[in-house]
Enzyme design. Sequence first.
Site, PDB file in Angstrom:
ATOM      1  N   HIS A  18       0.845  -1.198   0.000  1.00 37.12           N
ATOM      2  CA  HIS A  18       0.000   0.000   0.000  1.00 37.12           C
ATOM      3  C   HIS A  18       0.869   1.233   0.000  1.00 37.12           C
ATOM      4  O   HIS A  18       1.872   1.304   0.708  1.00 37.12           O
ATOM      5  CB  HIS A  18      -0.948   0.009   1.211  1.00 37.12           C
ATOM      6  CG  HIS A  18      -0.275  -0.284   2.508  1.00 37.12           C
ATOM      7  ND1 HIS A  18       0.039  -1.574   2.898  1.00 37.12           N
ATOM      8  CD2 HIS A  18       0.165   0.521   3.504  1.00 37.12           C
ATOM      9  CE1 HIS A  18       0.641  -1.532   4.077  1.00 37.12           C
ATOM     10  NE2 HIS A  18       0.735  -0.267   4.466  1.00 37.12           N
TER      11      HIS A  18
ATOM     12  N   HIS B  90       0.972   4.975   1.221  1.00 34.98           N
ATOM     13  CA  HIS B  90       0.334   5.987   2.053  1.00 34.98           C
ATOM     14  C   HIS B  90       0.436   7.320   1.300  1.00 34.98           C
ATOM     15  O   HIS B  90       1.515   7.667   0.800  1.00 34.98           O
ATOM     16  CB  HIS B  90       1.081   6.177   3.375  1.00 34.98           C
ATOM     17  CG  HIS B  90       1.102   4.986   4.284  1.00 34.98           C
ATOM     18  ND1 HIS B  90       0.317   4.908   5.408  1.00 34.98           N
ATOM     19  CD2 HIS B  90       1.820   3.841   4.245  1.00 34.98           C
ATOM     20  CE1 HIS B  90       0.559   3.767   6.034  1.00 34.98           C
ATOM     21  NE2 HIS B  90       1.476   3.103   5.347  1.00 34.98           N
TER      22      HIS B  90
HETATM   23  P1  5GP Z   1       1.784   0.002   7.414  1.00 33.64           P
HETATM   24  O1  5GP Z   1       2.191   0.214   8.842  1.00 33.64           O
HETATM   25  O2  5GP Z   1       1.678  -1.476   7.094  1.00 33.64           O
HETATM   26  O3  5GP Z   1       2.606   0.740   6.410  1.00 33.64           O
HETATM   27  O4  5GP Z   1       0.351   0.662   7.288  1.00 33.64           O
HETATM   28  C1  5GP Z   1      -0.837  -0.010   7.545  1.00 33.64           C
HETATM   29  C2  5GP Z   1      -1.900   1.059   7.672  1.00 33.64           C
HETATM   30  O5  5GP Z   1      -3.157   0.427   7.584  1.00 33.64           O
HETATM   31  C3  5GP Z   1      -1.858   1.826   8.995  1.00 33.64           C
HETATM   32  O6  5GP Z   1      -1.659   3.203   8.745  1.00 33.64           O
HETATM   33  C4  5GP Z   1      -3.219   1.525   9.624  1.00 33.64           C
HETATM   34  O7  5GP Z   1      -3.768   2.638  10.297  1.00 33.64           O
HETATM   35  C5  5GP Z   1      -4.056   1.106   8.436  1.00 33.64           C
HETATM   36  N1  5GP Z   1      -5.118   0.161   8.742  1.00 33.64           N
HETATM   37  C6  5GP Z   1      -5.011  -0.950   9.527  1.00 33.64           C
HETATM   38  N2  5GP Z   1      -6.174  -1.611   9.557  1.00 33.64           N
HETATM   39  C7  5GP Z   1      -7.044  -0.892   8.788  1.00 33.64           C
HETATM   40  C8  5GP Z   1      -8.423  -1.079   8.432  1.00 33.64           C
HETATM   41  O8  5GP Z   1      -9.085  -2.040   8.824  1.00 33.64           O
HETATM   42  N3  5GP Z   1      -8.975  -0.141   7.617  1.00 33.64           N
HETATM   43  C9  5GP Z   1      -8.261   0.929   7.156  1.00 33.64           C
HETATM   44  N4  5GP Z   1      -8.918   1.799   6.366  1.00 33.64           N
HETATM   45  N5  5GP Z   1      -6.966   1.133   7.459  1.00 33.64           N
HETATM   46  C10 5GP Z   1      -6.366   0.231   8.258  1.00 33.64           C
END
Ligand code: 5GP
Length: 120
Positions: free
Chosen positions: A106, A108
């Site tokens: 993903h 951001h």
């Molecule tokens: P990472 O830390 O893997 O780069 O980012 C994962 C992101 O996914 C985090 O910013 C977190 O807030 C978001 N996230 C986790 N679970 C969910 C969810 O169920 N729905 C949404 N919309 N975002 C999520």
Amino acid sequence: MADGQPQPDCLFCKIVAGEIPATVVRQTELTVAFKDINPQAPVHDLIVPRAHYANAAELAAEAPELAAALLVEAREVAKAEGIAADGYRTVFNTDAHAGQTVFHVHAHVLGGDFLGRFGT
Ligand code: 5GP
Ligand code: ZN
């Protein structure tokens, strides 16, 4: 070798499939953009490919054209959110030291105000 097939226990595959709700910002044939559930800036969206790849490194290796589509879509999402002119940050966390928590790649997209420095 990753082939992009949906993974049964993947949160973002379930959001792509509509099995878990999300506030969707934009969709394309290849990607879905939705609001981060725990925003770190006034605008904080996530853009995922519909296909499942674990992180940006795997995506770049296995489907570089899809990696490019994600970057193109980041610009479209920023325009749709009204933050393109003032600037925004695009982040890919990859694996443990970057704090990746969801292992479906993903981007951001953060903006809407001046962002702090990062990297610590
Ligand atoms: P990472 O830390 O893997 O780069 O980012 C994962 C992101 O996914 C985090 O910013 C977190 O807030 C978001 N996230 C986790 N679970 C969910 C969810 O169920 N729905 C949404 N919309 N975002 C999520
Ligand atoms: Zn997935």
